[in-house]
Motif scaffolding. Structure first.
Motif, PDB file in Angstrom:
ATOM      1  N   ALA A 185       0.899  -1.189   0.096  1.00 29.30           N
ATOM      2  CA  ALA A 185      -0.007   0.000  -0.205  1.00 29.30           C
ATOM      3  C   ALA A 185       0.920   1.478  -0.020  1.00 29.30           C
ATOM      4  O   ALA A 185       0.707   2.205  -0.782  1.00 29.30           O
ATOM      5  N   TYR A 186       1.750   1.172   0.745  1.00 28.95           N
ATOM      6  CA  TYR A 186       2.901   2.448   0.799  1.00 28.95           C
ATOM      7  C   TYR A 186       3.219   2.609  -0.732  1.00 28.95           C
ATOM      8  O   TYR A 186       3.809   3.871  -0.962  1.00 28.95           O
ATOM      9  N   ARG A 187       3.784   1.686  -1.278  1.00 28.89           N
ATOM     10  CA  ARG A 187       4.366   1.978  -2.670  1.00 28.89           C
ATOM     11  C   ARG A 187       3.382   2.632  -3.516  1.00 28.89           C
ATOM     12  O   ARG A 187       3.818   3.531  -4.233  1.00 28.89           O
ATOM     13  N   VAL A 188       2.242   2.547  -3.194  1.00 25.12           N
ATOM     14  CA  VAL A 188       1.147   3.310  -4.222  1.00 25.12           C
ATOM     15  C   VAL A 188       1.215   4.836  -3.853  1.00 25.12           C
ATOM     16  O   VAL A 188       1.236   5.685  -4.563  1.00 25.12           O
ATOM     17  N   VAL A 189       1.251   5.005  -2.474  1.00 21.31           N
ATOM     18  CA  VAL A 189       1.245   6.400  -1.907  1.00 21.31           C
ATOM     19  C   VAL A 189       2.562   7.103  -2.303  1.00 21.31           C
ATOM     20  O   VAL A 189       2.774   8.187  -2.480  1.00 21.31           O
ATOM     21  N   ALA A 190       3.618   6.107  -2.105  1.00 25.10           N
ATOM     22  CA  ALA A 190       5.059   6.805  -2.608  1.00 25.10           C
ATOM     23  C   ALA A 190       5.195   6.980  -4.108  1.00 25.10           C
ATOM     24  O   ALA A 190       6.080   7.754  -4.548  1.00 25.10           O
ATOM     25  N   SER A 200       1.458   0.069 -11.603  1.00 23.29           N
ATOM     26  CA  SER A 200       2.062  -1.010 -11.249  1.00 23.29           C
ATOM     27  C   SER A 200       2.120  -1.378  -9.815  1.00 23.29           C
ATOM     28  O   SER A 200       1.691  -2.547  -9.405  1.00 23.29           O
ATOM     29  N   ALA A 201       2.262  -0.306  -8.928  1.00 24.33           N
ATOM     30  CA  ALA A 201       2.058  -0.603  -7.337  1.00 24.33           C
ATOM     31  C   ALA A 201       0.627  -1.163  -7.162  1.00 24.33           C
ATOM     32  O   ALA A 201       0.316  -1.999  -6.019  1.00 24.33           O
ATOM     33  N   MET A 202      -0.375  -0.444  -7.692  1.00 23.62           N
ATOM     34  CA  MET A 202      -1.839  -0.816  -7.535  1.00 23.62           C
ATOM     35  C   MET A 202      -1.944  -2.262  -7.842  1.00 23.62           C
ATOM     36  O   MET A 202      -2.841  -3.015  -7.214  1.00 23.62           O
ATOM     37  N   THR A 203      -1.483  -2.736  -9.194  1.00 19.28           N
ATOM     38  CA  THR A 203      -1.723  -3.923  -9.599  1.00 19.28           C
ATOM     39  C   THR A 203      -1.142  -4.906  -8.511  1.00 19.28           C
ATOM     40  O   THR A 203      -1.836  -6.130  -7.998  1.00 19.28           O
ATOM     41  N   MET A 224      -7.806   7.837  -8.838  1.00 24.02           N
ATOM     42  CA  MET A 224      -7.748   8.868  -7.749  1.00 24.02           C
ATOM     43  C   MET A 224      -8.452   8.113  -6.478  1.00 24.02           C
ATOM     44  O   MET A 224      -8.146   8.536  -5.386  1.00 24.02           O
ATOM     45  N   GLU A 225      -9.833   7.663  -6.744  1.00 23.56           N
ATOM     46  CA  GLU A 225     -10.598   7.416  -5.707  1.00 23.56           C
ATOM     47  C   GLU A 225      -9.880   6.108  -4.888  1.00 23.56           C
ATOM     48  O   GLU A 225     -10.033   6.240  -3.665  1.00 23.56           O
ATOM     49  N   GLN A 226      -9.347   5.343  -5.768  1.00 29.63           N
ATOM     50  CA  GLN A 226      -8.537   4.298  -5.279  1.00 29.63           C
ATOM     51  C   GLN A 226      -7.141   4.358  -4.494  1.00 29.63           C
ATOM     52  O   GLN A 226      -7.095   4.167  -3.284  1.00 29.63           O
ATOM     53  N   ARG A 227      -6.709   5.350  -4.856  1.00 31.23           N
ATOM     54  CA  ARG A 227      -5.460   5.845  -4.184  1.00 31.23           C
ATOM     55  C   ARG A 227      -5.864   6.692  -3.049  1.00 31.23           C
ATOM     56  O   ARG A 227      -5.310   6.400  -1.854  1.00 31.23           O
TER      57      ARG A 227
END
Length: 241
Positions: A185-190, A200-203, A224-227
């Motif tokens: 999850a942090y990779r998405v935020v980063a 890629s991070a979300m997948t 954006m909503e997912q993030r």
């Protein structure tokens, strides 16, 4: 500034028919800047509480440029709030499935203590995005290292945290993902918003977290909503105590 802030607040809080009706009768005033920027009112139908159950994702689809612009403005505000608020900025984070679903503390902060953080260019940016941008800044600023997968997990506590009384929602999914895969999850935020790294991070996050029952990013929910749900979920879970 206050008139502009009142507009972005009103635009972000059209969650009930009564508010929507009031706006139709007395539409909020726009600043000169907002009139000169086409599409600045794109979020006018965006609800705040329990957003995923009632949220019309079509409002955001095919508006990538507007979303990117909104995120960029929200990020500047989030950075300002995190810097000026220091330890107290965490009190402003709210949203679905929190005790401040309508972002009231964030609104008060932008109106009062941190009024200098609000920018005229941010007129029309949903409070949801500003809120998650702040959560992201606080998470990154802490410099914590999260394991990709969290084990063991207290399943009773986890279920209590991610279960939405209003039903299955993006907010509940974001919380679930953050519990079982905090590092992913942090990779998405980063990652930068809208980048290949974010995608890629979300997948990797969805596919690597079978406990949540969502094997891939939902196609009908804007990134954006997912993030936002992921960032809020990670922040709330790691600060629940």
């Amino acid at each position: 500034m206050h008139r502009a802030l009142s507009y972005v607040i009103a635009a972000s809080l059209v969650a009930t028919g009564s508010i929507a009706a009031a706006q139709q009768k007395n539409p909020p005033a726009k600043s000169a800047n907002s009139r000169s920027r086409p599409g600045s009112t794109w979020d006018a139908r965006h609800p705040n509480a329990n957003m995923a159950s009632a949220y019309n994702s079509n409002v955001l689809l095919n508006t990538n440029n507007r979303i990117e612009g909104s995120y960029a403005q929200a990020k500047v505000i989030g950075q300002c709030l995190a810097k000026k608020g220091r330890g107290k900025a965490r009190e402003l984070v709210g949203g679905p499935m929190t005790d401040d679903p309508n972002y009231e503390q964030l609104v008060k902060g932008l109106e009062r203590t941190y009024s200098t953080c609000f920018r005229e260019e941010a007129v029309g940016v949903p409070l949801m995005i500003i809120n998650s941008a702040l959560a992201e800044e606080l998470i990154r600023g802490e410099g914590a290292i999260y394991p990709d997968r969290s084990t063991p997990v207290d399943l009773a506590e986890a279920k209590s945290f991610y279960t939405d009384a209003a039903g299955h929602s993006m907010a509940s999914v974001g919380r679930c993902l953050a519990i079982f895969s905090p590092g992913l999850a942090y990779r998405v935020v980063a990652a930068g918003f809208g980048t290949a790294a974010e995608s890629s991070a979300m997948t990797a996050l969805y596919s690597g977290t079978p406990e949540c029952g969502v094997p891939a990013p939902p196609e009908n929910v804007p990134e954006m909503e997912q993030r936002s749900a992921i960032a809020n979920g990670l922040y709330q879970w790691t600060h629940r105590g």
